[in-house]
Design a protein around this motif. Structure first.
Motif, short mmCIF file in Angstrom:
data_model
loop_
_atom_site.label_atom_id
_atom_site.label_comp_id
_atom_site.label_asym_id
_atom_site.label_seq_id
_atom_site.Cartn_x
_atom_site.Cartn_y
_atom_site.Cartn_z
N ILE A 18 84.36 78.85 -75.23
CA ILE A 18 85.66 78.94 -74.05
C ILE A 18 86.85 79.23 -74.85
CG2 ILE A 18 86.79 77.25 -72.24
CD1 ILE A 18 84.14 75.63 -72.13
N ARG A 22 89.17 82.71 -73.54
CA ARG A 22 90.10 82.83 -73.09
C ARG A 22 91.43 83.55 -73.89
NH1 ARG A 22 86.87 81.67 -69.79
NH2 ARG A 22 87.08 80.08 -68.10
N LEU A 42 91.75 76.99 -69.61
CA LEU A 42 90.30 76.67 -69.99
C LEU A 42 89.20 76.36 -68.83
CD1 LEU A 42 91.16 75.09 -73.39
CD2 LEU A 42 90.55 77.56 -73.02
#
Length: 361
Positions: A18, A22, A42
């Motif tokens: 994750i 990002r 997130l």
């Protein structure tokens, strides 16, 4: 440590992916954002964000050390080069410390170079005679190094040793002398010697004097600031001392001070109103400024007054301020009083030089 990759910090793979998706790749990326912003970016719960931030912080920050651990590490890796001046060695808890910068400040002709020659000789002597049995790099910016004088000091200090055939020549052969004429040449010579320094062949580095290089560059008009050209040199010298664990000794000049704002600590108390001659003496200060003064670990001031020359321990993390009267003899510097004289107040940083030459700036 701030640029350490989050993917290498042991987070659960799903959470690490994750962060990567990002474009939050490093510890700096994650820790520079508030937790609420990070949660929104997130798209995960706040508790998970806080857990991830705590994990990243722990992986990024260097481990703490206790005072006891630091002391044990210092005792294990530290050491001193004895000056063979018992009073001064006792005041410095053994002598000139390894892994630190030691500065000798004083007017021309006071004895700084004599002190350096003796240290160079001691570092080159075999261990069985109390030396370090190593090479010495002596950066001689004012052409004051004298092999003949160093051998004379050796013959006066160790007559039984220097009678051995060829020992004097062997000692002189272990001392590498360079004579740079500018800061850039000085930095280049240090870079060329880096490998020799890091291979533990060198046991002592002396720069006599660092202020002369700055003065010459100022005269040539090659630099605009007294501090900026030294910043890189200072950083490199500190790294040499720390990583090679050798003593680094630097001599510094003094300059006249034209006003009453002489460097002064509050804890030294108020200065008394003095006569013109006394005020003139107190207006002598070390060259190179406050930034340089804070960078050195030990500062020894060489001064002259009351009919004597003195070595004064003006700055040390382990020693109280104390001054030792001395004379210069054929064997080098000799202390007249091994107990020393306590120094307090404004006298700690004052530099007096009755009858000595002063560099005016």
């Amino acid at each position: 440590m701030a640029n350490k990759l989050i993917s290498q910090m042991g987070l659960p793979p799903s959470l690490s992916h994750i962060f990567s998706a990002r474009n939050i790749l490093t510890a700096k990326d994650a820790l520079s954002l508030p937790e609420v912003d990070l949660m929104a970016l997130l798209d995960i719960e706040i508790d998970l964000v806080r857990s991830a931030v705590a994990h990243i912080s722990e992986a990024t920050c260097p481990p703490f050390q206790t005072g006891l651990a630091l002391l044990e590490e210092k005792m294990k890796s530290g050491g001193h080069l004895s000056t063979l001046l018992p009073g001064l060695d006792n005041a410095l808890c053994g002598g000139i410390p390894f892994g630190a910068l030691t500065e000798l400040v004083g007017p021309s002709g006071i004895g700084k170079t004599q002190f350096c020659l003796k240290l160079a000789l001691l570092a080159a002597l075999p261990e069985c005679y109390g030396g370090l049995n190593g090479r010495v790099i002596y950066i001689d910016t004012e052409s004051k190094f004298s092999s003949r004088r160093m051998i004379e000091i050796g013959e006066g200090s160790f007559p039984q040793i220097f009678r051995l055939q060829g020992l004097a020549q062997k000692m002189a052969g272990r001392i590498i002398v360079t004579r740079p004429t500018s800061i850039s040449e000085f930095n280049d010579s240090l870079q060329q010697m880096k490998l020799t320094l890091l291979q533990n062949e060198v046991k002592l580095l002396i720069v006599d004097s660092i202020a002369a290089l700055v003065s010459w560059d100022n005269e040539k008009g090659t630099i605009l600031s007294r501090q900026s050209p030294l910043r890189g040199s200072l950083s490199f010298l500190k790294s040499i001392a720390e990583f090679s664990q050798i003593p680094v000794v630097l001599t510094n000049q003094v300059r006249s001070h034209s006003s009453d704002d002489t460097f002064h600590y509050i804890f030294q108390g108020h200065r008394k109103d003095t006569s013109n001659s006394e005020r003139s003496e107190s207006h002598l200060t070390a060259a190179l400024g406050i930034q340089w003064a804070h960078a050195v670990t030990i500062r020894l001031i060489f001064e002259a007054h009351s009919g004597h020359r003195f070595i004064k321990v003006a700055k040390s993390p382990i020693s109280p301020p104390v001054a030792f009267p001395f004379v210069v003899e054929s064997s080098g510097i000799t202390l007249l009083n091994q107990e020393g004289i306590s120094v307090a107040g404004s006298e700690i940083n004052a530099i007096r030089c009755q009858g000595c030459n002063v560099l005016t700036q």
